[in-house]
Design a protein around this motif. Sequence first.
Motif: not given
Length: 125
Positions: A66-71
């Motif tokens: 989720e973090f990589v998708t957001e960043v």
Amino acid sequence: MAKTILIVDDSSSLRRVVDIALTGAGYEVIQAADGRDALSKLAGLGGKKVNLIISDVNMPNMNGIEFVTEVKKDPAYKFVPVIMLTTEGQDEVKDMGRKAGAKAWIVKPFNPTQMLNAVQKLILP
């Protein structure tokens, strides 16, 4: 000037081990406890560039995928390489990581030299 690397992992001892290896190799390190913490640290950098991100997958609040998708939605970080450093080794999870934007996958327990080699390959001089 030293390149800056963001480490995202809910294990403070793992963050410390990675931090020691990276600072010993001349990198500047920012630590975050999970994806949400990492996003707020990135937002608070005031234009300072992060050159690489190392993230765990399994974390509370916001996991690594989720973090990589957001960043990657942020134009400033769209092309910043991401290494997933995790206990997850299943192909489905790796595929999700690649689709989110991860460039490399290192399974824990890891060899610090192997991690530094991956960092040096991905971080631009």
